[in-house]
Write a protein that holds these residues in place. Sequence first.
Motif, PDB file in Angstrom:
ATOM      1  N   ASN A  72      41.298  72.268  63.929  1.00 24.72           N
ATOM      2  CA  ASN A  72      41.961  71.090  63.376  1.00 24.72           C
ATOM      3  C   ASN A  72      42.603  70.199  64.436  1.00 24.72           C
ATOM      4  N   TYR A  73      43.056  70.793  65.546  1.00 27.16           N
ATOM      5  CA  TYR A  73      43.682  70.009  66.614  1.00 27.16           C
ATOM      6  C   TYR A  73      42.799  69.948  67.868  1.00 27.16           C
ATOM      7  N   GLN A  74      41.515  70.130  67.702  1.00 22.92           N
ATOM      8  CA  GLN A  74      40.622  70.152  68.868  1.00 22.92           C
ATOM      9  C   GLN A  74      40.671  68.858  69.680  1.00 22.92           C
ATOM     10  N   HIS A 192      53.007  61.114  62.981  1.00 21.01           N
ATOM     11  CA  HIS A 192      52.445  62.462  62.957  1.00 21.01           C
ATOM     12  C   HIS A 192      52.798  63.167  61.636  1.00 21.01           C
ATOM     13  N   LEU A 230      42.996  63.791  59.417  1.00 22.86           N
ATOM     14  CA  LEU A 230      42.658  65.199  59.217  1.00 22.86           C
ATOM     15  C   LEU A 230      42.694  65.501  57.728  1.00 22.86           C
ATOM     16  N   ASP A 231      41.565  65.973  57.206  1.00 20.13           N
ATOM     17  CA  ASP A 231      41.458  66.319  55.798  1.00 20.13           C
ATOM     18  C   ASP A 231      41.537  67.831  55.643  1.00 20.13           C
ATOM     19  N   LEU A 232      42.507  68.271  54.879  1.00 14.85           N
ATOM     20  CA  LEU A 232      42.704  69.697  54.639  1.00 14.85           C
ATOM     21  C   LEU A 232      42.335  70.018  53.197  1.00 14.85           C
ATOM     22  N   GLN A 237      45.207  76.309  53.985  1.00 16.49           N
ATOM     23  CA  GLN A 237      45.267  75.431  55.157  1.00 16.49           C
ATOM     24  C   GLN A 237      46.523  74.579  55.137  1.00 16.49           C
ATOM     25  N   LEU A 241      49.594  74.732  57.896  1.00 17.10           N
ATOM     26  CA  LEU A 241      50.110  73.579  58.626  1.00 17.10           C
ATOM     27  C   LEU A 241      51.623  73.485  58.484  1.00 17.10           C
ATOM     28  N   SER A 266      45.210  64.780  52.951  1.00 17.45           N
ATOM     29  CA  SER A 266      44.756  64.029  54.121  1.00 17.45           C
ATOM     30  C   SER A 266      45.986  63.580  54.897  1.00 17.45           C
ATOM     31  N   THR A 268      47.663  62.165  58.867  1.00 21.01           N
ATOM     32  CA  THR A 268      47.436  61.505  60.144  1.00 21.01           C
ATOM     33  C   THR A 268      47.989  62.390  61.255  1.00 21.01           C
ATOM     34  N   VAL A 269      47.157  62.685  62.235  1.00 23.40           N
ATOM     35  CA  VAL A 269      47.615  63.361  63.445  1.00 23.40           C
ATOM     36  C   VAL A 269      47.877  62.277  64.481  1.00 23.40           C
TER      37      VAL A 269
END
Length: 282
Positions: A72-74, A192, A230-232, A237, A241, A266, A268-269
């Motif tokens: 998820n944070y790649q 964030h 980012l969609d969880l 999940q 988070l 959904s 925002t990162v």
Amino acid sequence: MSITPFQALACPLDGAPLYCQGTSWRCAAGHSFDIAAQGYTHLLPVQKKRSLDPGDSKEMVAARRRFLNAGNYQPIAAAVSRAVLADLPAAASCLDAGCGEGYYMRQLAAATTADGQSLAMLGLDISKWAVLSAAKQDKRPNWVVGSNANLPVLPGTLDRLLCMFGFPVYGEFARVLKAGGRLLQVDAGPDHLRELREIIYPVLKPERPADQQTPAGFTSLDSESVRFPLDLSGQEQIADLLAMTPHLYRASAEGRARAAALTALSVTVDVRLTCFVRNAAD
């Protein structure tokens, strides 16, 4: 690039060099620190602890491991690895100060593909559960339980130092970095996880303007924003988070219940990656 053992550990009691002897690290004064069967070393003296079990709990570490290993944070890890490897000396050393369960160190190790280079890697965290998890997942870096306030690292020995969403102690960071060494710091940006925060808090606090002052002993090199949606899916999940952030404890019971009821989210990162260069000694 080869990953090599980290050899610049310092005794947390007297600051002297530590030498690996069999299954322990020892200094000239005779202080000894055992290497656990899982491959990590505890270098946080009991008198330096502020609680019996400091840092992230076993449950928080497990949540972070699941969430990060899912990729998820790649994009953050990729940006950090690029920054670390830019202009890296042929034989270099890197510390992740507040390494958690080691995700960013593992991603860095996977990104180091250049021939003829070596990188000694050290991951440090105050949570024994985090360091234990890191050591179980990758044996190549050295892993230690320790504190950013008293890094068990010899002065002027690091080429790179990471501080990922952590607690920077700039005086210590300056002490252990070589002149010209780089500090890579990642902090949450104003947006964030905004969508999650809007769910768990009745009202969001106004964002303070970013005021990233250059720490003493450093020169600011550059900064970049890493931002992506980012969609969880699934309650696990979303729960993971929340569990890996400070919001788990800051939110009210009602806010946590609203998050627990979600089956999709959904977010925002939005993070800021800042690079500082250690100045030459005066």
